[in-house]
Enzyme design. Sequence first.
Site, PDB file in Angstrom:
ATOM      1  N   LYS A 281      34.156  15.652  18.401  1.00 41.81           N
ATOM      2  CA  LYS A 281      34.126  14.475  19.287  1.00 41.81           C
ATOM      3  C   LYS A 281      35.531  13.919  19.385  1.00 41.81           C
ATOM      4  O   LYS A 281      36.338  14.084  18.466  1.00 41.81           O
ATOM      5  CB  LYS A 281      33.194  13.406  18.704  1.00 41.81           C
ATOM      6  CG  LYS A 281      32.706  12.406  19.726  1.00 41.81           C
ATOM      7  CD  LYS A 281      31.543  12.945  20.532  1.00 41.81           C
ATOM      8  CE  LYS A 281      31.085  12.002  21.606  1.00 41.81           C
ATOM      9  NZ  LYS A 281      29.806  12.445  22.205  1.00 41.81           N
TER      10      LYS A 281
HETATM   11  P1  NAD Z   1      28.884   5.193  30.722  1.00 44.85           P
HETATM   12  O1  NAD Z   1      30.215   4.657  30.413  1.00 44.85           O
HETATM   13  O2  NAD Z   1      28.662   5.984  31.947  1.00 44.85           O
HETATM   14  O3  NAD Z   1      27.789   4.020  30.735  1.00 44.85           O
HETATM   15  C1  NAD Z   1      27.630   3.079  29.729  1.00 44.85           C
HETATM   16  C2  NAD Z   1      26.950   1.882  30.370  1.00 44.85           C
HETATM   17  O4  NAD Z   1      26.612   0.938  29.348  1.00 44.85           O
HETATM   18  C3  NAD Z   1      27.843   1.168  31.368  1.00 44.85           C
HETATM   19  O5  NAD Z   1      27.110   0.864  32.532  1.00 44.85           O
HETATM   20  C4  NAD Z   1      28.256  -0.098  30.613  1.00 44.85           C
HETATM   21  O6  NAD Z   1      28.524  -1.189  31.472  1.00 44.85           O
HETATM   22  C5  NAD Z   1      27.042  -0.343  29.749  1.00 44.85           C
HETATM   23  N1  NAD Z   1      27.338  -1.131  28.558  1.00 44.85           N
HETATM   24  C6  NAD Z   1      28.465  -1.127  27.801  1.00 44.85           C
HETATM   25  N2  NAD Z   1      28.373  -2.010  26.797  1.00 44.85           N
HETATM   26  C7  NAD Z   1      27.159  -2.573  26.925  1.00 44.85           C
HETATM   27  C8  NAD Z   1      26.474  -3.569  26.195  1.00 44.85           C
HETATM   28  N3  NAD Z   1      27.027  -4.149  25.137  1.00 44.85           N
HETATM   29  N4  NAD Z   1      25.231  -3.901  26.588  1.00 44.85           N
HETATM   30  C9  NAD Z   1      24.660  -3.323  27.667  1.00 44.85           C
HETATM   31  N5  NAD Z   1      25.268  -2.389  28.406  1.00 44.85           N
HETATM   32  C10 NAD Z   1      26.496  -2.017  28.038  1.00 44.85           C
HETATM   33  O7  NAD Z   1      28.455   6.032  29.413  1.00 44.85           O
HETATM   34  P2  NAD Z   1      27.401   7.195  29.304  1.00 44.85           P
HETATM   35  O8  NAD Z   1      28.106   8.469  29.508  1.00 44.85           O
HETATM   36  O9  NAD Z   1      26.196   6.856  30.100  1.00 44.85           O
HETATM   37  O10 NAD Z   1      27.061   7.124  27.741  1.00 44.85           O
HETATM   38  C11 NAD Z   1      26.138   6.195  27.203  1.00 44.85           C
HETATM   39  C12 NAD Z   1      25.669   6.685  25.844  1.00 44.85           C
HETATM   40  O11 NAD Z   1      25.119   7.998  25.985  1.00 44.85           O
HETATM   41  C13 NAD Z   1      26.761   6.803  24.782  1.00 44.85           C
HETATM   42  O12 NAD Z   1      26.192   6.509  23.521  1.00 44.85           O
HETATM   43  C14 NAD Z   1      27.130   8.273  24.837  1.00 44.85           C
HETATM   44  O13 NAD Z   1      27.676   8.733  23.611  1.00 44.85           O
HETATM   45  C15 NAD Z   1      25.771   8.877  25.088  1.00 44.85           C
HETATM   46  N6  NAD Z   1      25.809  10.230  25.678  1.00 44.85           N
HETATM   47  C16 NAD Z   1      26.418  10.472  26.872  1.00 44.85           C
HETATM   48  C17 NAD Z   1      26.403  11.752  27.400  1.00 44.85           C
HETATM   49  C18 NAD Z   1      26.973  12.078  28.749  1.00 44.85           C
HETATM   50  O14 NAD Z   1      26.763  13.215  29.214  1.00 44.85           O
HETATM   51  N7  NAD Z   1      27.639  11.187  29.420  1.00 44.85           N
HETATM   52  C19 NAD Z   1      25.807  12.799  26.676  1.00 44.85           C
HETATM   53  C20 NAD Z   1      25.194  12.519  25.460  1.00 44.85           C
HETATM   54  C21 NAD Z   1      25.204  11.221  24.967  1.00 44.85           C
END
Ligand code: NAD
Length: 476
Positions: free
Chosen positions: A107
């Site tokens: 990561k």
């Molecule tokens: P992203 O940046 O696209 O979206 C995150 C969202 O959460 C944003 O809309 C943001 O405004 C919101 N957010 C941030 N802080 C917040 C809070 N305190 N309360 C409420 N909302 C809040 O990120 P993502 O890629 O969707 O990732 C989200 C989670 O999923 C993370 O834990 C990431 O590790 C996990 N994840 C992502 C992927 C991927 O393919 N993108 C894959 C596996 C896991």
Amino acid sequence: MSAIKEPSFRESVDLMFNRAVALMDLPPGLEEKIRVCNATYTVRFGVRLRGQIQTFTGYRSVHSEHMEPVKGGIRFAPSVNQNEVEALAALMTYKCALVEAPFGGSKGGLCIDPRKYDEHELERITRRFAYELAKRDLIHPSQNVPAPDMGTGEREMAWIADQYARMNTTDINARACVTGKPLNSGGISGRVEATGRGVQYALQEFFRDARDVEKAGLDGTLDGKRVIVQGLGNVGYHAAKFLSDEDGCKVVGIIERDGALFNEDGIDVDAVQQWLAKHGGVSGYPDATYTREGGKILEEACDILIPAALEGVINMENAARIQAPLIIEAANGPVTAGADEILRKKGTVIIPDMYANAGGVTVSYFEWVKNLSHIRFGRMQRRQEESRHQLVVDELEKISAALGTQYSLTDSFKQKYLRGAGELELVRSGLDDTMRIAYQSMRDVWHDRADVEDLRTAAYLVSIDKVASSYRAKGL
Ligand code: NAD
């Protein structure tokens, strides 16, 4: 675990790991070998921006190299730190093993608030970070392959891929150095929505077994289930959209950075996403009640709670008040080890992160294979498949005409049957298959072993066993 102090994210992952290995019979020392993080590289670099040099701190952590390349996203957020990156790298090891993606766990993260920089500045910062990592083989098609995570997406992956290619001009596999790229830079159809799609497939598989649904105190199918989602970013938006558009779920709550929306009659996910993109927050959205204290909505009554933003949001402080009987961890680490214990005692069913959000790495795996094979999936077979289907349809129509029966094939059947699978259909099929098989492997352990009381422990048992076999096969 004595429920006194809230464990950190890293400690939570280790505590959950320890709970599982206590039920296993691993040779001495192997348990620790699997748990520890192999290496974490910290880099500090300067970029001249707005007339002065700004220094940034980034990390790339390699948790386990039992398989290579190692794989894991790159996160851009101000809160990024070594502890978090290592916890996320460990989860990647277990996740890849569980869904049989042939990678070790890694990561990366950069301490930055991407919203404070314009596109041109972000490109320079990303390229510089990528340069620092690529220089040390921490970005490399056969050694370490990043992907998007919080705060990064296709755009950043395209910059990283290009930076690597510039530094390795004769590497024919350069595009395989990173996944989650746009389609025109070597990406794959269906990657953007893959993690959200995987959350949907995970829930579909959960609801296929009435025993599991009953364990959560629910009944029936996904149709009509009330959903609350936290984080309407890549993962949360797609999960909420697919569940409401395709499975009949009703999204009653959406929690974002600036507060939350609630409407018992359901919220239009696309409309909120457009509002969020335009206004930078959910406040002011007209068709739901807004609450500034977003966290409170996590505690509202619903059938399925989807934390899809960040870690530690369900913790020892609020766990007892969480009403949802089923939580699916779309984010990594949203439930702390302390909260997990409280929820388990309450009978809440948790579909764990290492499985629930594995759709991203699964489709990343397909993208990596596509890059290495230098050909789009379906390119060779699609038309051949279509012409074979056409033969069957023609023959059936001939028989039907000869027999003088009233029966003829409907146009909608013909349309669906005659269409050969393109890349998107194949990616979806591969993802659905992966999510089903991985769930079934956890489910078997959950149902068959009396000492396994939850899906998370089952998931750890399945994945640690795979990692252990791989180390044993190497003679370690
Ligand atoms: P992203 O940046 O696209 O979206 C995150 C969202 O959460 C944003 O809309 C943001 O405004 C919101 N957010 C941030 N802080 C917040 C809070 N305190 N309360 C409420 N909302 C809040 O990120 P993502 O890629 O969707 O990732 C989200 C989670 O999923 C993370 O834990 C990431 O590790 C996990 N994840 C992502 C992927 C991927 O393919 N993108 C894959 C596996 C896991």
